[in-house]
Design a protein around this motif. Structure first.
Motif, PDB file in Angstrom:
ATOM      1  N   LEU A  74      10.789  25.690 -30.970  1.00  0.00           N
ATOM      2  CA  LEU A  74      11.587  24.471 -30.824  1.00  0.00           C
ATOM      3  C   LEU A  74      13.071  24.776 -30.648  1.00  0.00           C
ATOM      4  N   ARG A  75      13.659  24.152 -29.628  1.00  0.00           N
ATOM      5  CA  ARG A  75      15.080  24.328 -29.357  1.00  0.00           C
ATOM      6  C   ARG A  75      15.880  23.054 -29.557  1.00  0.00           C
ATOM      7  N   ILE A  76      15.225  21.901 -29.396  1.00  0.00           N
ATOM      8  CA  ILE A  76      15.949  20.630 -29.518  1.00  0.00           C
ATOM      9  C   ILE A  76      15.019  19.533 -30.018  1.00  0.00           C
ATOM     10  N   ILE A  77      15.543  18.730 -30.940  1.00  0.00           N
ATOM     11  CA  ILE A  77      14.910  17.488 -31.374  1.00  0.00           C
ATOM     12  C   ILE A  77      15.753  16.367 -30.795  1.00  0.00           C
ATOM     13  N   ALA A  78      15.218  15.664 -29.815  1.00  0.00           N
ATOM     14  CA  ALA A  78      15.966  14.604 -29.132  1.00  0.00           C
ATOM     15  C   ALA A  78      15.449  13.257 -29.609  1.00  0.00           C
ATOM     16  N   ARG A  79      16.211  12.619 -30.458  1.00  0.00           N
ATOM     17  CA  ARG A  79      15.791  11.340 -31.040  1.00  0.00           C
ATOM     18  C   ARG A  79      15.830  10.250 -29.982  1.00  0.00           C
ATOM     19  N   TYR A  80      14.705   9.559 -29.835  1.00  0.00           N
ATOM     20  CA  TYR A  80      14.586   8.458 -28.885  1.00  0.00           C
ATOM     21  C   TYR A  80      15.037   7.179 -29.587  1.00  0.00           C
ATOM     22  N   GLY A  81      16.336   7.048 -29.777  1.00  0.00           N
ATOM     23  CA  GLY A  81      16.908   5.927 -30.509  1.00  0.00           C
ATOM     24  C   GLY A  81      18.191   6.355 -31.176  1.00  0.00           C
ATOM     25  N   GLY A  86      14.691  10.604 -41.684  1.00  0.00           N
ATOM     26  CA  GLY A  86      13.380  11.223 -41.537  1.00  0.00           C
ATOM     27  C   GLY A  86      13.412  12.598 -40.917  1.00  0.00           C
ATOM     28  N   VAL A  87      14.573  13.015 -40.394  1.00  0.00           N
ATOM     29  CA  VAL A  87      14.715  14.339 -39.796  1.00  0.00           C
ATOM     30  C   VAL A  87      15.553  15.213 -40.728  1.00  0.00           C
ATOM     31  N   ASP A  88      15.049  16.385 -41.052  1.00  0.00           N
ATOM     32  CA  ASP A  88      15.829  17.317 -41.874  1.00  0.00           C
ATOM     33  C   ASP A  88      16.816  18.041 -40.966  1.00  0.00           C
ATOM     34  N   ILE A  89      17.966  17.413 -40.792  1.00  0.00           N
ATOM     35  CA  ILE A  89      18.966  17.934 -39.858  1.00  0.00           C
ATOM     36  C   ILE A  89      19.535  19.255 -40.343  1.00  0.00           C
ATOM     37  N   ALA A  90      19.704  19.403 -41.638  1.00  0.00           N
ATOM     38  CA  ALA A  90      20.246  20.652 -42.181  1.00  0.00           C
ATOM     39  C   ALA A  90      19.321  21.822 -41.869  1.00  0.00           C
ATOM     40  N   GLU A  91      18.015  21.611 -42.020  1.00  0.00           N
ATOM     41  CA  GLU A  91      17.052  22.666 -41.715  1.00  0.00           C
ATOM     42  C   GLU A  91      17.085  23.017 -40.232  1.00  0.00           C
ATOM     43  N   ALA A  92      17.135  21.979 -39.387  1.00  0.00           N
ATOM     44  CA  ALA A  92      17.195  22.226 -37.947  1.00  0.00           C
ATOM     45  C   ALA A  92      18.442  23.029 -37.589  1.00  0.00           C
ATOM     46  N   ILE A  97      18.414  24.825 -34.106  1.00  0.00           N
ATOM     47  CA  ILE A  97      17.803  23.772 -33.291  1.00  0.00           C
ATOM     48  C   ILE A  97      18.780  22.619 -33.142  1.00  0.00           C
ATOM     49  N   GLU A  98      19.034  22.222 -31.918  1.00  0.00           N
ATOM     50  CA  GLU A  98      19.912  21.082 -31.670  1.00  0.00           C
ATOM     51  C   GLU A  98      19.198  19.781 -32.060  1.00  0.00           C
ATOM     52  N   VAL A  99      19.961  18.830 -32.602  1.00  0.00           N
ATOM     53  CA  VAL A  99      19.442  17.490 -32.876  1.00  0.00           C
ATOM     54  C   VAL A  99      20.355  16.500 -32.173  1.00  0.00           C
ATOM     55  N   THR A 100      19.775  15.680 -31.304  1.00  0.00           N
ATOM     56  CA  THR A 100      20.563  14.711 -30.544  1.00  0.00           C
ATOM     57  C   THR A 100      20.008  13.308 -30.750  1.00  0.00           C
ATOM     58  N   TYR A 101      20.759  12.340 -30.304  1.00  0.00           N
ATOM     59  CA  TYR A 101      20.307  10.949 -30.401  1.00  0.00           C
ATOM     60  C   TYR A 101      20.765  10.186 -29.163  1.00  0.00           C
ATOM     61  N   ALA A 102      20.435   8.904 -29.099  1.00  0.00           N
ATOM     62  CA  ALA A 102      20.746   8.082 -27.921  1.00  0.00           C
ATOM     63  C   ALA A 102      21.627   6.916 -28.345  1.00  0.00           C
ATOM     64  N   ILE A 317      24.025  15.235 -32.830  1.00  0.00           N
ATOM     65  CA  ILE A 317      24.335  14.716 -34.162  1.00  0.00           C
ATOM     66  C   ILE A 317      25.151  15.792 -34.858  1.00  0.00           C
ATOM     67  N   THR A 318      26.391  15.479 -35.130  1.00  0.00           N
ATOM     68  CA  THR A 318      27.339  16.443 -35.678  1.00  0.00           C
ATOM     69  C   THR A 318      27.561  16.194 -37.164  1.00  0.00           C
ATOM     70  N   PRO A 319      28.196  17.119 -37.868  1.00  0.00           N
ATOM     71  CA  PRO A 319      28.563  16.869 -39.266  1.00  0.00           C
ATOM     72  C   PRO A 319      29.393  15.592 -39.430  1.00  0.00           C
ATOM     73  N   GLN A 320      30.219  15.273 -38.428  1.00  0.00           N
ATOM     74  CA  GLN A 320      31.015  14.047 -38.495  1.00  0.00           C
ATOM     75  C   GLN A 320      30.127  12.813 -38.477  1.00  0.00           C
ATOM     76  N   HIS A 321      29.074  12.836 -37.636  1.00  0.00           N
ATOM     77  CA  HIS A 321      28.132  11.716 -37.618  1.00  0.00           C
ATOM     78  C   HIS A 321      27.493  11.535 -38.995  1.00  0.00           C
ATOM     79  N   LEU A 322      27.092  12.640 -39.585  1.00  0.00           N
ATOM     80  CA  LEU A 322      26.445  12.578 -40.890  1.00  0.00           C
ATOM     81  C   LEU A 322      27.406  12.051 -41.945  1.00  0.00           C
ATOM     82  N   TYR A 323      28.658  12.484 -41.875  1.00  0.00           N
ATOM     83  CA  TYR A 323      29.663  12.022 -42.835  1.00  0.00           C
ATOM     84  C   TYR A 323      29.896  10.520 -42.700  1.00  0.00           C
ATOM     85  N   GLU A 324      30.049  10.066 -41.435  1.00  0.00           N
ATOM     86  CA  GLU A 324      30.267   8.634 -41.211  1.00  0.00           C
ATOM     87  C   GLU A 324      29.063   7.828 -41.646  1.00  0.00           C
ATOM     88  N   SER A 325      27.857   8.365 -41.385  1.00  0.00           N
ATOM     89  CA  SER A 325      26.642   7.677 -41.805  1.00  0.00           C
ATOM     90  C   SER A 325      26.576   7.549 -43.310  1.00  0.00           C
TER      91      SER A 325
END
Length: 336
Positions: A74-81, A86-92, A97-102, A317-325
């Motif tokens: 796995l290289r990328i988890i692309a969230r459809y939304g 539900g996604v362990d972003i820290a582990e990815a 592994i990149e984690v993206t969203y829409a 999805i960056t650390p800034q996104h997580l902080y704002e969330s």
């Protein structure tokens, strides 16, 4: 870079409204697999379906660390939304592994659907359709939206889109959010506390992400505060409202109506209040239209093809996104 990329979509509606995103992946040399179950996958199904995937287009499925660690290619988890609970972003991130969203991909559609549910509840549309089809002729008296107060819990992009629509109905608009965006005030939002919003609103609509801090945000105490005759709409996340407290509020008449489009499990376990005449239950479709499916699909593909090409994806999805969330989700601590 090898072109032998396997892209597995667990998102049920990916490619359904438009073939364009799928064809773009195939044209780039990807093998595309679509969800064979028509629902979110279990952990075991995920491993069987996407065990050799280079990319996962993630729907409403959970993707914990225990599963991510076993997806060796796995290289990328692309969230459809837009949500990434539900996604362990820290582990990815630890595994590279990149984690993206829409972002904002179905904002307008979700706001449209929210108002569709509001209108249905306040004017008893579904009830009268069912009654008339069965031979009845019962003219139920509805409630006007003009001059009423709508309370928006979570005034982000979707919340602001709901506020814009509420302006068109001539409504007063209250908002509750830790991050008080100036944009929202342009659409008539007056910020207040959660308790005040619950007491004053004729219509309450939820547009928050889900985290441990927003889980069960609306429980028995909060639902006892609601204005008599008010209705509640949830197109955000099921876990924000306690099932038992909601059922009690509907049975006691504290809530005049409820509509839900989101569930902790899909299909959901049947709840007693699903059968009430003043409750609407829809199968998680608020953001799903032909237009939004194409838009989200292409955003997801843009991110996948960027990673396949070895460049930074446009919507990580960056650390800034997580902080704002985390800041936004911290609303549950500030109810007064």
């Amino acid at each position: 870079m090898s072109s032998n990329w396997i892209v597995c979509s667990t998102a049920v509606t990916f490619g359904r409204g438009s073939d364009e995103p799928i064809e773009r992946l195939k044209a780039a040399g990807c093998e595309v697999r679509l969800n064979p179950y028509g629902r979110p996958l279990t952990k075991e199904e995920m491993l069987d379906f996407a065990g050799d995937a280079s990319a996962i287009i993630l729907g409403n499925d959970d993707l914990p660390a225990s599963v991510i660690r076993r997806l060796k290619r796995l290289r990328i988890i692309a969230r459809y939304g837009v949500g990434f609970d539900g996604v362990d972003i820290a582990e990815a991130r630890d595994l590279g592994i990149e984690v993206t969203y829409a972002p904002a991909s179905n904002r307008e559609e979700t706001a449209d659907f929210t108002f569709g549910l509001i209108l249905d509840l306040e004017r008893h549309i579904s009830q009268m359709v069912i009654d008339t089809r069965s031979g009845g002729w019962t003219k139920l008296t509805g409630t006007s939206l003009y001059g009423k107060t709508i309370g928006i819990i979570g005034v982000g992009q979707i919340g602001c889109a709901v506020a814009r629509r509420a302006m068109g109905f001539g409504m007063d608009i209250l908002g509750y959010d830790i991050v008080q965006r100036n944009e929202a005030t342009v659409y008539g939002v007056v910020y207040t506390t959660l308790n005040d919003l619950l007491r004053r609103s004729d219509i309450i609509t939820i547009h928050l992400p889900l985290d441990e801090s927003t889980r069960n945000l609306l429980g028995a105490r909060e639902l006892r505060l609601v204005k008599p005759g008010s209705i509640l709409i949830n197109t955000a996340r099921a876990g924000i409202v306690r099932h038992g407290a909601l059922d009690n509020a509907l049975q006691s008449g504290a809530l005049a109506g409820f509509a839900i489009d989101v569930f902790s499990k899909e299909p959901p376990e049947h709840q007693p209040y699903y059968d009430y005449d003043n409750v609407l239950v829809t199968p998680h479709v608020a953001g799903n239209t032909f237009e939004s499916s194409r838009r989200m699909g292409n955003i997801v593909v843009d991110n996948i093809l960027a990673v396949k090409s070895g460049v930074e994806p446009p919507d990580p999805i960056t650390p800034q996104h997580l902080y704002e969330s985390m800041i936004v989700m911290g609303q549950s601590t500030g109810k007064q």
